[in-house]
Design an enzyme around this catalytic site. Structure first.
Site, short mmCIF file in Angstrom:
data_model
loop_
_atom_site.label_atom_id
_atom_site.label_comp_id
_atom_site.label_asym_id
_atom_site.label_seq_id
_atom_site.Cartn_x
_atom_site.Cartn_y
_atom_site.Cartn_z
N ARG A 1 56.67 63.49 97.89
CA ARG A 1 57.68 64.98 98.66
C ARG A 1 57.78 66.33 97.99
O ARG A 1 58.21 67.38 97.89
CB ARG A 1 58.75 64.58 99.62
CG ARG A 1 57.64 63.93 100.93
CD ARG A 1 58.72 63.16 101.57
NE ARG A 1 59.10 61.50 101.00
CZ ARG A 1 60.27 60.94 101.69
NH1 ARG A 1 60.72 61.71 102.46
NH2 ARG A 1 60.55 60.29 101.14
N GLY B 1 56.89 47.73 93.87
CA GLY B 1 57.70 47.37 94.92
C GLY B 1 59.20 47.02 94.12
O GLY B 1 59.24 47.01 92.68
N GLU C 1 63.60 45.78 105.90
CA GLU C 1 62.97 46.97 106.21
C GLU C 1 62.26 47.36 107.32
O GLU C 1 61.50 46.87 108.58
CB GLU C 1 61.74 46.76 105.41
CG GLU C 1 61.54 46.52 103.54
CD GLU C 1 62.80 47.39 102.83
OE1 GLU C 1 62.87 48.54 103.03
OE2 GLU C 1 63.98 46.94 102.69
N ASN D 1 70.84 49.73 104.22
CA ASN D 1 70.89 49.35 102.83
C ASN D 1 70.53 50.64 101.82
O ASN D 1 69.89 50.90 101.31
CB ASN D 1 69.60 48.39 102.07
CG ASN D 1 69.58 47.88 100.26
OD1 ASN D 1 71.06 48.17 99.55
ND2 ASN D 1 68.49 48.04 100.23
N ALA E 1 78.65 111.09 62.05
CA ALA E 1 77.51 110.95 63.28
C ALA E 1 75.81 111.63 63.33
O ALA E 1 75.65 112.10 61.95
CB ALA E 1 78.21 111.95 64.02
#
Ligand code: UD1
Ligand code: CA
Length: 452
Positions: free
Chosen positions: A14, A76, A153, A168, A421
């Site tokens: 995402r 997993g 889950e 969780n 200058a």
């Protein structure tokens, strides 16, 4: 004492990014590095990060601040921890599991969870939070006596379980041996066909072990980053923490909600930071400084009592009592001495300037070594580049450089020299001499009238 395993193998779809999610930055530091630093600050002995998706990019960005294990295929969270089995075995003691995409977790919370785990004599302690909207998270199922029974889950949960609002966080403390034995008993029999780390709790309970939950006080700490909106939300929280810490250390901030300060920036007491200032990595500011509105400092080392007004300073050092700006641009590798003036529209690059020198306006000094108490007139330019090579301009102490002087480098100017200058200096100037390098003025009387 404990060691940490940080899970960071996932894709982060995402984010819609070519870059792995966990190395996107919050306040100048990679998400996973925040988690590593929190672990270390809490007292972690050793830290291992489980990498997978674009593992080499993650390792390159994060560096050698931790060990790594590779999870080549993401099967997993339980499977991810299995890849760290050797580390867990050799570390022993307590293992804290954290996620690479939750940068707001604090060292205090990690430490408190470990302490709680030890006091209870648990085999596993899950860090939980109570949320108004628990959708998507694993739910903490507790028994009649209030003890944790299991984590279910969202995708596997019943209607009734989905009404549970204790979730969780994905962070845990485990006893190393118990964690290893439970991991060997995981099976992927669930809605996602994954090895769930969460199942280890039930396995441990069934084996007669003690399992508990540590409920977090500040839910912000478990915010996971999944997209760039959440990245921004986390950055707002982190920036507030950073700015508040500086203010509590004695730094005044004007409109701190507009001030961006990355991790690891140091600011001394009684310094003041204006609105819209951006202080980036490696910047160290002394005491009694003013960093005025809109300034950008990146890798800048600023000693005490320096004023910087609306200027940009990159990878350079500014010594005490010096004034910079407004609108000065100090590019990398400059060393500016004490009580120097680097005024408006002055650009410095790869230049050393000794104490007391004044460069008040509209000047470019590149690849130069400037002595003490030199006065630069308006519009001085070092012509340091001939199209192929860069050359140095060296100017001694107590020199006076007239307005609109060009130094066609390499040039050496002795101590105490004066330059008229408008001079274009192409040759070295001996000390204590006056150099005039311009065409003599001719006035033609009545020229305008004759022209008519
Ligand atoms: C997990 C928990 C869930 C919890 C949630 C908190 C499980 C089964 N579920 O859910 O109970 O509420 O975190 O956010 O653990 N990862 C790997 N390798 C993998 C899979 C994941 O390294 O094979 C890493 C991810 O990069 C991420 C972390 O593990 O940093 C968590 O993974 P994620 O997919 O976000 O967890 P969930 O399944 O949402
Ligand atoms: Ca998942």
């Amino acid at each position: 004492m404990f060691s940490s395993v940080i899970l960071a193998a996932g894709m982060g779809t995402r984010m819609k990014s070519a870059m792995p999610k966990v190395i996107h930055k919050v306040c100048g530091r990679e998400l996973v590095k925040w988690v590593i630093e929190a672990s270390k600050a809490a007292g972690a002995d050793k830290v291992l990060t489980v990498v997978g998706h674009k593992a080499d990019d993650v390792k390159a960005a994060v560096g050698d601040v931790c060990e790594y294990a590779l999870q080549a295929e993401q099967k997993g969270t339980g499977h991810a921890v299995m890849q760290a089995a050797d580390f867990i075995k050799s570390a022993g003691g307590n293992i804290v599991i954290l996620n690479g995409d939750t940068p707001l977790i604090t060292a205090d919370t990690v430490k408190a969870a470990v302490d709680y785990h030890n006091e209870c004599g648990n085999a596993a302690t899950v860090i939980t939070a109570v949320l108004d909207d628990a959708a998507g998270y694993g739910r903490i199922v507790r028994g009649a006596d209030g003890g944790v029974l299991k984590i279910v889950e969202h995708k596997d949960a019943s209607e009734e379980e989905r009404r549970i609002n204790e979730i969780n966080s994905g962070m845990y403390v485990f006893n190393a041996d118990d964690l290893l034995s439970a991991l060997y008993n995981l099976t992927p029999n669930n809605a996602q066909g994954e090895y769930y780390l969460t199942d280890t709790l039930e396995i441990l309970l069934n084996g007669g072990k003690k399992v508990g939950a540590y409920t977090i006080a500040d839910n912000d700490e478990i915010r996971g980053i999944n997209d760039r909106v959440q990245l921004w939300e986390a950055e707002k929280i982190m920036q507030r923490r950073i700015n508040e810490a500086h203010m509590r250390n004695g730094v005044t901030m004007r409109m701190p909600e507009t001030i961006m300060i990355e991790a690891d920036v140091e600011i001394g007491a009684d310094s003041e930071i204006g609105a819209n200032v951006n202080l980036k990595k490696g910047t160290k500011i002394g005491a009694n400084c003013v960093i005025g509105q809109g300034s950008i400092l990146d890798g800048a080392v600023i000693r005490d009592g320096v004023n910087v007004l609306n200027s940009v300073i990159l990878d350079s050092e500014i010594d005490s009592g010096t004034n910079v700006g407004p609108f000065a641009y100090v590019r990398p590798n400059c060393k500016v001495g004490k009580d120097v003036k680097v005024g408006d529209f002055v650009e410095l690059k790869n230049t050393v300037i000794d104490d007391g020198t004044k460069i008040s306006h509209l000047t470019y000094l590149g690849d130069s070594d400037i002595g003490k108490n030199v006065n630069f007139g308006c519009g001085t330019v070092t012509c340091n580049y001939d199209g192929k090579n860069k050359y140095r301009t060296v100017i001694g102490d107590n020199c006076f450089v007239g307005c609109n002087t060009n130094f066609v480098s390499p040039i050496n100017v002795g101590n105490g020299a004066y330059i008229a200058a408008g001079s274009t200096i192409t040759e070295d100037i001996p000390e204590s001499s006056l150099s005039i390098a311009r065409a003599r003025q001719v006035n033609k009387d009545g020229w305008t009238d004759k022209r008519k």
